[in-house]
Design an enzyme around this catalytic site. Structure first.
Site, short mmCIF file in Angstrom:
data_model
loop_
_atom_site.label_atom_id
_atom_site.label_comp_id
_atom_site.label_asym_id
_atom_site.label_seq_id
_atom_site.Cartn_x
_atom_site.Cartn_y
_atom_site.Cartn_z
N ASP A 165 50.81 43.19 37.82
CA ASP A 165 51.47 43.01 36.52
C ASP A 165 52.71 43.91 36.39
OD1 ASP A 165 51.83 41.96 34.04
OD2 ASP A 165 50.25 43.09 33.06
N HIS B 94 59.89 39.38 40.02
CA HIS B 94 58.94 38.65 40.86
C HIS B 94 59.35 38.73 42.33
CE1 HIS B 94 56.98 37.32 37.30
NE2 HIS B 94 57.92 36.49 36.92
N LEU C 206 41.97 41.28 57.99
CA LEU C 206 42.05 41.18 56.52
C LEU C 206 42.17 39.73 56.05
CD1 LEU C 206 42.66 42.66 53.69
CD2 LEU C 206 45.06 42.19 54.24
C1 FPP Z 1 52.87 39.31 36.31
O1 FPP Z 1 53.97 40.08 35.87
C2 FPP Z 1 53.17 38.73 37.61
C3 FPP Z 1 53.11 37.40 37.91
C4 FPP Z 1 52.71 36.37 36.93
C5 FPP Z 1 53.50 36.91 39.23
C6 FPP Z 1 53.07 37.76 40.38
C7 FPP Z 1 53.64 37.25 41.64
C8 FPP Z 1 54.14 38.02 42.64
C9 FPP Z 1 54.13 39.49 42.60
C10 FPP Z 1 54.66 37.42 43.90
C11 FPP Z 1 53.59 36.72 44.65
C12 FPP Z 1 54.01 36.38 46.00
C13 FPP Z 1 53.61 35.28 46.68
C14 FPP Z 1 54.01 35.12 48.05
C15 FPP Z 1 52.80 34.20 46.06
P1 FPP Z 1 54.68 39.68 34.50
O2 FPP Z 1 55.76 38.72 34.81
O3 FPP Z 1 53.66 39.16 33.54
O4 FPP Z 1 55.26 41.04 34.04
P2 FPP Z 1 55.49 41.50 32.53
O5 FPP Z 1 54.13 41.68 31.92
O6 FPP Z 1 56.23 42.77 32.67
O7 FPP Z 1 56.28 40.41 31.85
#
Ligand code: FPP
Length: 255
Positions: free
Chosen positions: A35, A52, A146
């Site tokens: 997050d 992201h 893993l």
């Molecule tokens: C939450 O942060 C994060 C997500 C919904 C997406 C997580 C995805 C990645 C880290 C990349 C994954 C990689 C692959 C290869 C699939 P948020 O956007 O809710 O953050 P905020 O709460 O600050 O808005």
């Protein structure tokens, strides 16, 4: 971790040997709610999607670190069943990340004997997203190190509901007797049927909630929260979480 390194750097030279980790008692399964990507980006004056993209690089660092530590399963919450409510552009960006991640990472994942898996509802994921994930799953399916399990279009309530519906269908078809149903039987109807429950649950960015992630499986997980946003999370903080876990006294309801 400097912002420039997370934005532009792909390879980094972190070194877990310098940290104290008792490899004999590492958690078998670590589940992570990644997050804070959006807030990280906004705090650097960048669009949310830059968070992201930077978060994808953290995925690499944590996956390789987990593999080096001998962790057996790392489940990452990449997209929830609720994330479709986000702006269309952001959803499209997230759905394209696997197409960038896997081609860049696949050789290193294979070198590290990592097996890729996906856990979630396939039906409404775009074809291009599924193709890149399925290719990575196919190429790594015989690896024995893993298990890197991406929770994509995943929601625990949906998983449990679908599992119950499948179980009812099997009862009606005479394949399962009601008297036989116990926790193990229910576990076999969930998406994690061949995985151990997470020992350690990590959530970044200061939010202290589960957000519909592995609600059944995390019944006895140790919970660890950090204020650090996912793009800034690194192997040192991951190892700090493992160290804290190793000092916990797990009683599973006993004394
Ligand atoms: C939450 O942060 C994060 C997500 C919904 C997406 C997580 C995805 C990645 C880290 C990349 C994954 C990689 C692959 C290869 C699939 P948020 O956007 O809710 O953050 P905020 O709460 O600050 O808005």
């Amino acid at each position: 971790m400097s912002v420039l390194k997370r934005l532009f750097g792909w390879k980094s030279n972190w070194n877990i040997e310098s940290h104290q980790v008792d490899k004999r008692s590492v958690p078998t399964h670590v589940a992570v709610v990644m997050d804070g990507n959006g807030r990280w980006a906004q705090s650097h004056g960048l669009p949310r999607v830059a968070g992201h993209h930077a978060g994808m690089k953290t995925v690499r660092e944590i996956a390789i670190t987990a593999s080096n530590l001998g962790i057996k399963v790392l489940t990452l919450y990449a997209f929830s069943t609720e994330n479709w409510k986000r702006p269309k552009d952001e959803v499209e960006f997230l759905m394209k990340l696997p197409q960038e991640f896997f081609p860049k990472m696949i050789d290193e994942l294979i070198e590290n004997n990592v097996q890729i898996r996906m856990m979630g509802i396939r039906d409404n994921l775009p074809k291009h997203t599924l193709e890149s994930i399925d290719q990575a799953i196919e190429r790594t399916k015989n690896n024995t190190g893993l298990i890197l399990n991406f929770a994509l279009n995943y929601g625990a309530r949906k998983e449990i509901t679908d599992g119950i519906l499948d179980l009812i269908a099997d009862v009606q078809a005479g394949k399962v007797e009601i008297a036989q149903i116990n926790e193990d039987v229910i576990g076999n109807y969930l998406l994690t049927r061949d995985l151990p429950d997470p020992d350690l649950f990590i959530r970044t960015s200061g939010e202290i909630r589960l957000s519909n992630f592995m609600l059944w499986q995390c019944a006895y997980s140790e919970l660890w929260f950090t204020d650090v946003c996912w793009p800034d999370f690194d192997s040192n903080q991951f190892i700090e979480a493992i160290n804290k876990y190793q000092n916990r006294n797990r009683r599973f309801g006993g004394i």
